[in-house]
Motif scaffolding. Structure first.
Motif, PDB file in Angstrom:
ATOM      1  N   LEU A  92      30.136  -1.813 -38.181  1.00 47.07           N
ATOM      2  CA  LEU A  92      29.409  -2.348 -37.025  1.00 47.07           C
ATOM      3  C   LEU A  92      28.495  -1.276 -36.440  1.00 47.07           C
ATOM      4  O   LEU A  92      27.355  -1.552 -36.083  1.00 47.07           O
ATOM      5  CB  LEU A  92      30.383  -2.838 -35.946  1.00 47.07           C
ATOM      6  N   GLY A  93      29.003  -0.062 -36.343  1.00 46.52           N
ATOM      7  CA  GLY A  93      28.247   1.016 -35.732  1.00 46.52           C
ATOM      8  C   GLY A  93      27.261   1.714 -36.637  1.00 46.52           C
ATOM      9  O   GLY A  93      26.311   2.334 -36.164  1.00 46.52           O
ATOM     10  N   GLU A  94      27.469   1.621 -37.960  1.00 47.52           N
ATOM     11  CA  GLU A  94      26.597   2.365 -38.873  1.00 47.52           C
ATOM     12  C   GLU A  94      25.778   1.478 -39.800  1.00 47.52           C
ATOM     13  O   GLU A  94      24.973   1.992 -40.573  1.00 47.52           O
ATOM     14  CB  GLU A  94      27.427   3.373 -39.675  1.00 47.52           C
ATOM     15  N   VAL A  95      25.967   0.170 -39.721  1.00 47.49           N
ATOM     16  CA  VAL A  95      25.131  -0.749 -40.495  1.00 47.49           C
ATOM     17  C   VAL A  95      24.567  -1.840 -39.577  1.00 47.49           C
ATOM     18  O   VAL A  95      23.354  -1.967 -39.423  1.00 47.49           O
ATOM     19  CB  VAL A  95      25.908  -1.387 -41.678  1.00 47.49           C
ATOM     20  N   VAL A  96      25.447  -2.617 -38.959  1.00 44.90           N
ATOM     21  CA  VAL A  96      24.991  -3.729 -38.116  1.00 44.90           C
ATOM     22  C   VAL A  96      24.177  -3.216 -36.929  1.00 44.90           C
ATOM     23  O   VAL A  96      23.062  -3.691 -36.686  1.00 44.90           O
ATOM     24  CB  VAL A  96      26.177  -4.594 -37.641  1.00 44.90           C
ATOM     25  N   GLY A  97      24.724  -2.233 -36.192  1.00 42.17           N
ATOM     26  CA  GLY A  97      24.004  -1.673 -35.048  1.00 42.17           C
ATOM     27  C   GLY A  97      22.632  -1.143 -35.422  1.00 42.17           C
ATOM     28  O   GLY A  97      21.629  -1.521 -34.800  1.00 42.17           O
ATOM     29  N   PRO A  98      22.539  -0.284 -36.437  1.00 48.18           N
ATOM     30  CA  PRO A  98      21.220   0.201 -36.827  1.00 48.18           C
ATOM     31  C   PRO A  98      20.251  -0.897 -37.271  1.00 48.18           C
ATOM     32  O   PRO A  98      19.067  -0.840 -36.952  1.00 48.18           O
ATOM     33  CB  PRO A  98      21.522   1.165 -37.982  1.00 48.18           C
ATOM     34  N   LEU A 135      16.256  -6.750 -32.482  1.00 51.50           N
ATOM     35  CA  LEU A 135      16.889  -8.038 -32.237  1.00 51.50           C
ATOM     36  C   LEU A 135      18.280  -7.747 -31.675  1.00 51.50           C
ATOM     37  O   LEU A 135      19.075  -7.063 -32.328  1.00 51.50           O
ATOM     38  CB  LEU A 135      16.987  -8.832 -33.539  1.00 51.50           C
ATOM     39  N   TRP A 136      18.571  -8.235 -30.473  1.00 51.44           N
ATOM     40  CA  TRP A 136      19.815  -7.875 -29.774  1.00 51.44           C
ATOM     41  C   TRP A 136      19.953  -6.356 -29.751  1.00 51.44           C
ATOM     42  O   TRP A 136      21.000  -5.783 -30.025  1.00 51.44           O
ATOM     43  CB  TRP A 136      21.029  -8.536 -30.387  1.00 51.44           C
ATOM     44  N   THR A 137      18.856  -5.727 -29.423  1.00 53.39           N
ATOM     45  CA  THR A 137      18.725  -4.275 -29.493  1.00 53.39           C
ATOM     46  C   THR A 137      19.730  -3.543 -28.626  1.00 53.39           C
ATOM     47  O   THR A 137      20.298  -2.533 -29.042  1.00 53.39           O
ATOM     48  CB  THR A 137      17.301  -3.873 -29.073  1.00 53.39           C
ATOM     49  N   ARG A 138      19.941  -4.031 -27.429  1.00 53.90           N
ATOM     50  CA  ARG A 138      20.872  -3.349 -26.515  1.00 53.90           C
ATOM     51  C   ARG A 138      22.293  -3.376 -27.081  1.00 53.90           C
ATOM     52  O   ARG A 138      23.021  -2.396 -26.993  1.00 53.90           O
ATOM     53  CB  ARG A 138      20.815  -3.972 -25.129  1.00 53.90           C
ATOM     54  N   ILE A 139      22.676  -4.498 -27.683  1.00 52.55           N
ATOM     55  CA  ILE A 139      23.990  -4.594 -28.320  1.00 52.55           C
ATOM     56  C   ILE A 139      24.077  -3.612 -29.480  1.00 52.55           C
ATOM     57  O   ILE A 139      25.080  -2.924 -29.660  1.00 52.55           O
ATOM     58  CB  ILE A 139      24.279  -6.034 -28.777  1.00 52.55           C
ATOM     59  N   GLY A 140      23.010  -3.533 -30.284  1.00 48.31           N
ATOM     60  CA  GLY A 140      22.976  -2.568 -31.386  1.00 48.31           C
ATOM     61  C   GLY A 140      23.140  -1.140 -30.897  1.00 48.31           C
ATOM     62  O   GLY A 140      23.885  -0.348 -31.483  1.00 48.31           O
ATOM     63  N   GLY A 141      22.461  -0.787 -29.808  1.00 48.09           N
ATOM     64  CA  GLY A 141      22.591   0.553 -29.238  1.00 48.09           C
ATOM     65  C   GLY A 141      24.001   0.830 -28.748  1.00 48.09           C
ATOM     66  O   GLY A 141      24.533   1.929 -28.934  1.00 48.09           O
ATOM     67  N   ILE A 142      24.629  -0.167 -28.146  1.00 51.91           N
ATOM     68  CA  ILE A 142      26.008  -0.017 -27.674  1.00 51.91           C
ATOM     69  C   ILE A 142      26.955   0.161 -28.859  1.00 51.91           C
ATOM     70  O   ILE A 142      27.865   1.003 -28.810  1.00 51.91           O
ATOM     71  CB  ILE A 142      26.411  -1.224 -26.801  1.00 51.91           C
ATOM     72  N   LEU A 143      26.751  -0.606 -29.936  1.00 50.23           N
ATOM     73  CA  LEU A 143      27.589  -0.444 -31.133  1.00 50.23           C
ATOM     74  C   LEU A 143      27.486   0.968 -31.693  1.00 50.23           C
ATOM     75  O   LEU A 143      28.490   1.577 -32.084  1.00 50.23           O
ATOM     76  CB  LEU A 143      27.199  -1.466 -32.206  1.00 50.23           C
ATOM     77  N   ILE A 144      26.266   1.493 -31.721  1.00 50.55           N
ATOM     78  CA  ILE A 144      26.051   2.851 -32.220  1.00 50.55           C
ATOM     79  C   ILE A 144      26.779   3.861 -31.330  1.00 50.55           C
ATOM     80  O   ILE A 144      27.469   4.758 -31.824  1.00 50.55           O
ATOM     81  CB  ILE A 144      24.545   3.166 -32.307  1.00 50.55           C
ATOM     82  N   PHE A 194      23.218  10.825 -32.108  1.00 50.36           N
ATOM     83  CA  PHE A 194      23.385   9.389 -32.316  1.00 50.36           C
ATOM     84  C   PHE A 194      23.998   8.713 -31.095  1.00 50.36           C
ATOM     85  O   PHE A 194      23.602   7.601 -30.736  1.00 50.36           O
ATOM     86  CB  PHE A 194      24.210   9.108 -33.577  1.00 50.36           C
ATOM     87  N   LEU A 195      24.947   9.360 -30.445  1.00 50.85           N
ATOM     88  CA  LEU A 195      25.556   8.802 -29.242  1.00 50.85           C
ATOM     89  C   LEU A 195      24.501   8.609 -28.155  1.00 50.85           C
ATOM     90  O   LEU A 195      24.362   7.520 -27.589  1.00 50.85           O
ATOM     91  CB  LEU A 195      26.676   9.720 -28.736  1.00 50.85           C
ATOM     92  N   LEU A 196      23.735   9.643 -27.881  1.00 48.14           N
ATOM     93  CA  LEU A 196      22.775   9.591 -26.786  1.00 48.14           C
ATOM     94  C   LEU A 196      21.556   8.725 -27.097  1.00 48.14           C
ATOM     95  O   LEU A 196      21.044   8.030 -26.213  1.00 48.14           O
ATOM     96  CB  LEU A 196      22.362  11.008 -26.388  1.00 48.14           C
ATOM     97  N   THR A 197      21.085   8.737 -28.330  1.00 46.72           N
ATOM     98  CA  THR A 197      19.959   7.858 -28.654  1.00 46.72           C
ATOM     99  C   THR A 197      20.407   6.398 -28.696  1.00 46.72           C
ATOM    100  O   THR A 197      19.641   5.510 -28.334  1.00 46.72           O
ATOM    101  CB  THR A 197      19.269   8.251 -29.978  1.00 46.72           C
ATOM    102  N   GLY A 198      21.646   6.152 -29.113  1.00 47.05           N
ATOM    103  CA  GLY A 198      22.180   4.791 -29.042  1.00 47.05           C
ATOM    104  C   GLY A 198      22.228   4.307 -27.602  1.00 47.05           C
ATOM    105  O   GLY A 198      21.842   3.172 -27.292  1.00 47.05           O
ATOM    106  N   LEU A 199      22.680   5.176 -26.695  1.00 48.73           N
ATOM    107  CA  LEU A 199      22.699   4.829 -25.274  1.00 48.73           C
ATOM    108  C   LEU A 199      21.284   4.625 -24.732  1.00 48.73           C
ATOM    109  O   LEU A 199      21.037   3.704 -23.956  1.00 48.73           O
ATOM    110  CB  LEU A 199      23.409   5.916 -24.472  1.00 48.73           C
ATOM    111  N   ALA A 200      20.361   5.481 -25.145  1.00 49.40           N
ATOM    112  CA  ALA A 200      18.973   5.337 -24.687  1.00 49.40           C
ATOM    113  C   ALA A 200      18.399   3.994 -25.121  1.00 49.40           C
ATOM    114  O   ALA A 200      17.744   3.301 -24.332  1.00 49.40           O
ATOM    115  CB  ALA A 200      18.118   6.490 -25.218  1.00 49.40           C
ATOM    116  N   VAL A 201      18.642   3.606 -26.355  1.00 48.73           N
ATOM    117  CA  VAL A 201      18.164   2.305 -26.842  1.00 48.73           C
ATOM    118  C   VAL A 201      18.814   1.175 -26.043  1.00 48.73           C
ATOM    119  O   VAL A 201      18.151   0.211 -25.660  1.00 48.73           O
ATOM    120  CB  VAL A 201      18.435   2.148 -28.356  1.00 48.73           C
ATOM    121  N   ALA A 202      20.112   1.300 -25.776  1.00 46.89           N
ATOM    122  CA  ALA A 202      20.809   0.269 -25.005  1.00 46.89           C
ATOM    123  C   ALA A 202      20.221   0.150 -23.598  1.00 46.89           C
ATOM    124  O   ALA A 202      20.113  -0.954 -23.057  1.00 46.89           O
ATOM    125  CB  ALA A 202      22.302   0.574 -24.947  1.00 46.89           C
TER     126      ALA A 202
END
Length: 140
Positions: free
Chosen positions: A60-66, A73-82, A115-123
């Protein structure tokens, strides 16, 4: 083009660049796990006493989220998964690196923190208009 619309376009361009950077760099990690590096994840999850199915959540965090982040598409959810994926990675694998420097002189947790911080930034920022989902919608 007005100054306001130029600012919006550069903001959306920045969001696209951020999404593509974090998404494309992280999806390689997911691909590596799908093609032969998954046993390590299963071992780490088992040693932590977590149920076996938790190992599969890495996808979820390394395939679906990215993929969600790259497409916008559902970008904020993807960022949270990452971000959640990286928290698990830090706590399960990298806790000993929190106060260490890497061989190149940078922080040993630098890739995980990136990856943690850029995922949060995207979210927090969302997809912007250069995305499949567009800027409309709560989760884009």
């Amino acid at each position: 083009m007005t100054e306001h619309s130029m600012g919006a376009a550069s903001g959306d361009g920045g969001k696209l660049l951020l999404r593509l950077t974090v998404g494309l760099l992280l999806i390689f990690h997911g691909y590596a796990k799908m093609t032969g590096n998954f046993g390590f994840i299963e071992t780490v999850v088992g040693k932590a006493g977590l149920p076996h199915f938790v190992a599969y959540l890495v996808f979820l965090g390394e395939v679906v989220g990215p993929v969600l982040v790259i497409l916008g598409l559902w970008t904020r959810i993807g960022g949270i998964l990452i971000a959640i994926n990286m928290l698990f990675a830090i706590f399960l694998v990298h806790t000993q690196d929190v106060l260490k420097l890497g061989m190149g002189g940078g922080w040993a947790l630098e890739p995980s923190a990136f990856f943690l911080l850029t995922g949060l930034a995207v979210a927090l920022l969302g997809a912007g208009r250069y995305s499949v989902g567009g800027s409309a919608g709560r989760w884009n």
